[in-house]
Design a protein around this motif. Structure first.
Motif: not given
Ligand SMILES: [Fe+2]
Length: 312
Positions: A1-23
């Motif tokens: 089932m296709a996920r809503p576009a906003s969910w997908h973008h939010g996940t990508v942003r979170l996936r980038t943000l967490v390691p950058v912030t931790a770094g």
């Protein structure tokens, strides 16, 4: 089932943000604990406090070394300060943080011990540091914490060794020195932070016939500064605040850990803020071994060149 576009973008942003912030966080901690903590700064101020016509007097102010035996860079830097050729060394306490540190501290002072010097003690000269949640400093001065009854660091050896080298013990005592041809009346108090200050033992007008009157304390508590200033002391020196230790760039200290306000947490000011006496608060050389980080607040010593005041 296709996920809503906003969910997908939010996940990508979170996936980038967490390691950058931790770094970034890891980089900031590394910088604060390894680099800035060993990036010693010499502050220089001219203080126009001498009688007209006097030759300048160089005063080296050191404070809050919190020395542990492994801090070789700190020790080497302190030793190098002798090259400044100070007439007088003033140590405003918290020199040690470890039972074995007294010989290391004397070794760090090295040739400075052969110069005229004065000192007071701080709470960390008496009580071994304990681990604290650093967030406690944000809730109020550490003087409100429980004070342990029995000192467990060799403060008497520190006092005796400094005294044996010829330095004046100003813990709740007055003293008198002639340095650089100037007659200097001094008074100091023990650390107010652990309620060992006894101003009444030094109270009374500072000798107006002296060329200069200096008041020395560990913690710059306004009630003590007020009394020194009212008794005619021209120049007040303190440490304890670590300049805030962890500061925000363009904002400064979050806390002072004592009664003084943020604006005078370090550096040269007047006391009262619009008054006559000069006040120098050192941001100190070290940190508690349990909070080994400094940020936007380099460890420091200060060369205070006392010069003639403008004739009135
Ligand atoms: Fe300190």
């Amino acid at each position: 089932m296709a996920r809503p576009a906003s969910w997908h973008h939010g996940t990508v942003r979170l996936r980038t943000l967490v390691p950058v912030t931790a770094g970034l966080g890891a980089a900031a901690v590394g910088y604060a604990t390894v680099i800035e903590r060993n990036w010693f700064a010499l502050r220089r101020y001219d203080v126009p406090v001498l009688p007209p016509g006097s030759a300048p007097l160089r005063v080296l102010h050191i404070s809050d070394a919190h020395l542990t035996p492994g801090r070789r860079r700190l020790m080497a830097w302190v030793r190098s300060l002798d090259e400044l050729d100070p007439h007088l060394v003033i140590n405003t306490g918290d020199s040690i943080s470890h039972p074995q540190s007294v010989p290391c501290f004397l070794d760090a002072l090295g040739p400075l011990l052969d110069r005229p010097g004065v000192f007071v003690l701080g709470s960390n000269d008496m009580y071994a540091p304990e681990p604290h949640n650093p967030a406690r400093y944000l809730t109020g001065p550490s003087s409100r914490w429980r004070i342990r009854k029995e000192p467990d660091l060799p403060w008497e050896k520190l006092r005796d060794d400094l005294t044996a080298a010829g330095w004046l013990d100003l813990n709740n005592q007055r003293g008198r020195l002639t340095v650089g041809g100037l007659d200097i009346a001094l008074a100091g108090v023990h650390d107010a932070h652990v309620k060992r200050d006894r101003y009444e033992r030094v109270a009374g007008q500072a000798d107006p016939s002296a060329d200069l009157r200096i008041g020395v304390m560990h913690s710059p508590e306004p009630r003590l500064l007020d009394r020194f200033a009212a008794d005619g002391y021209d120049f007040l020196l303190a440490g304890h605040t670590h300049g805030g230790q962890l500061c925000l760039p363009f904002y400064g200290a979050l806390v002072t850990n004592c009664g003084i306000e943020r604006e005078r947490v370090r550096g040269l000011h007047r006391h009262p803020a619009d008054g006559q006496a000069w006040l120098h608060v050192s941001a100190g050389l070290g940190t508690s071994p349990w909070a080994p980080a400094r940020f936007a607040c380099r460890p420091e010593a200060s060369l205070l060149t006392l010069t003639p005041r403008e004739s009135r």
